[in-house]
Enzyme design. Structure first.
Site, PDB file in Angstrom:
ATOM      1  N   HIS A  21      28.609   7.480  45.408  1.00 50.98           N
ATOM      2  CA  HIS A  21      29.017   6.140  44.998  1.00 50.98           C
ATOM      3  C   HIS A  21      27.895   5.435  44.232  1.00 50.98           C
ATOM      4  O   HIS A  21      26.727   5.810  44.291  1.00 50.98           O
ATOM      5  CB  HIS A  21      29.430   5.302  46.212  1.00 50.98           C
ATOM      6  N   ASP A  72      26.570   1.409  43.802  1.00 44.91           N
ATOM      7  CA  ASP A  72      26.697   0.180  44.588  1.00 44.91           C
ATOM      8  C   ASP A  72      27.345  -0.968  43.821  1.00 44.91           C
ATOM      9  O   ASP A  72      27.135  -1.134  42.619  1.00 44.91           O
ATOM     10  CB  ASP A  72      25.316  -0.293  45.062  1.00 44.91           C
ATOM     11  N   HIS A 112      24.618   7.848  44.470  1.00 42.74           N
ATOM     12  CA  HIS A 112      23.878   8.377  45.601  1.00 42.74           C
ATOM     13  C   HIS A 112      24.793   8.699  46.764  1.00 42.74           C
ATOM     14  O   HIS A 112      25.947   8.262  46.820  1.00 42.74           O
ATOM     15  CB  HIS A 112      22.757   7.416  46.030  1.00 42.74           C
ATOM     16  N   ARG A 146      17.658  -2.489  52.725  1.00 45.19           N
ATOM     17  CA  ARG A 146      17.903  -2.420  51.284  1.00 45.19           C
ATOM     18  C   ARG A 146      17.804  -3.802  50.657  1.00 45.19           C
ATOM     19  O   ARG A 146      18.360  -4.775  51.183  1.00 45.19           O
ATOM     20  CB  ARG A 146      19.298  -1.833  51.016  1.00 45.19           C
TER      21      ARG A 146
END
Length: 286
Positions: free
Chosen positions: A112, A114, A262, A277
């Site tokens: 995917h 983000d 990723h 994150r």
């Protein structure tokens, strides 16, 4: 910045005191010689940005930084996003904590990109290891520029000008009660983005559809759209386009969300993996 070539696996950057160690011919490189707890000068930040664009994801070892230092480093690259799933009462909303354990399995184990459901998806994210399992929990990245280049000329021509729709609910709808879906869609309506995106800094083209959030190709027969998206999304699984990171305490990864996808391997259950994150805001894809 001197370009790091495959036949020269470690190079010294000319503008800043760090070295670049590529991990594959086109994606992934370790950055050596920097302390991210310190305030880096503008020349170093510019050189890191060039390395990010070239290698799509850059890695740092032995960076035992604080949350404040994590945020401060990310802010050097632009405005930071706050993810909708961040708790409203969190003291530092820029941090998205991704935590899994015996009671909560990892769910990011698919390819995917983000927040493609945003009108202006992120530039990239900086992920810091907080707590790691003894083994497992690696993250993989795929070079979607290489994936695009690997397509036939006929398919490239077919994709030219196509738009695909991306939806917050496709990725996160299972986490939200169904009666709240309408309100979520009002706040985060689906967005149309090019199937083939042009990188705003390098000018390179990449595939910009992903399993997590892309629902369909706009103005295309549903069956044809489904078949085409399946073929395009499959390209991220090609090993020749990938790099894999084995996390260690103090490891940080900074990836370019505009040119990569990723996959977080969820092979460590029932053990604990905690990551923080911080995401840098981006621009409208074109």
């Amino acid at each position: 910045m001197e370009t790091a070539q495959a036949q020269r696996p470690t190079t010294q950057d000319s503008a800043a005191s760090f070295t670049v160690e590529p991990q594959s011919p086109t994606i992934g490189a370790f950055i050596h010689g920097l302390d991210l707890s310190q305030t880096l000068d503008d020349a170093t930040i510019d050189a890191l940005r060039q390395a990010l664009v070239q290698w799509k994801v850059i890695f740092f070892r032995d960076q035992h930084i604080s949350t404040d230092e994590h945020i401060a480093f990310a802010q050097r690259f632009g405005e930071l996003e706050v993810h909708p799933l961040t708790p409203a009462d969190q003291d530092q909303p820029e941090i998205l904590r991704i935590a899994h354990n015996k009671d909560k399995r990892g769910t990011e184990n698919f390819w995917h990109s983000d927040v493609t459901w945003r009108p202006q998806p992120s530039l990239g994210s900086i992920l810091r290891a907080v707590k790691l399992p003894d083994v497992g929990g690696d993250t993989l990245w795929a070079d979607m520029e290489a994936a695009y280049q690997g397509l036939s000329d006929e398919l490239k021509e077919r994709l030219d000008g196509l738009q695909a729709q991306h939806s917050f609910l496709k990725g996160f709808g299972h986490l939200i009660p169904e009666e709240q879906h309408e309100g979520v869609l009002a706040k985060h309506p689906p967005q149309n983005h090019p199937v083939v995106r042009t990188h705003p800094e390098s000018g390179h083209k990449s595939l910009y559809v992903n399993i997590a959030f892309t629902t369909h190709i706009v103005d295309m027969d549903p069956k044809e759209s489904k078949a085409l998206l399946k073929d395009l999304m499959r390209t991220a699984s090609t090993p020749e386009y990938q790099v894999r990171l084995r996390w260690q305490p103090g490891t940080i990864a900074f990836w370019d969300n505009r040119s990569s996808q990723h996959y977080a391997a969820s092979d460590y259950w029932p053990h604990t993996r905690v990551m923080d994150r911080v995401t840098v805001a981006g621009e409208k894809p074109f």
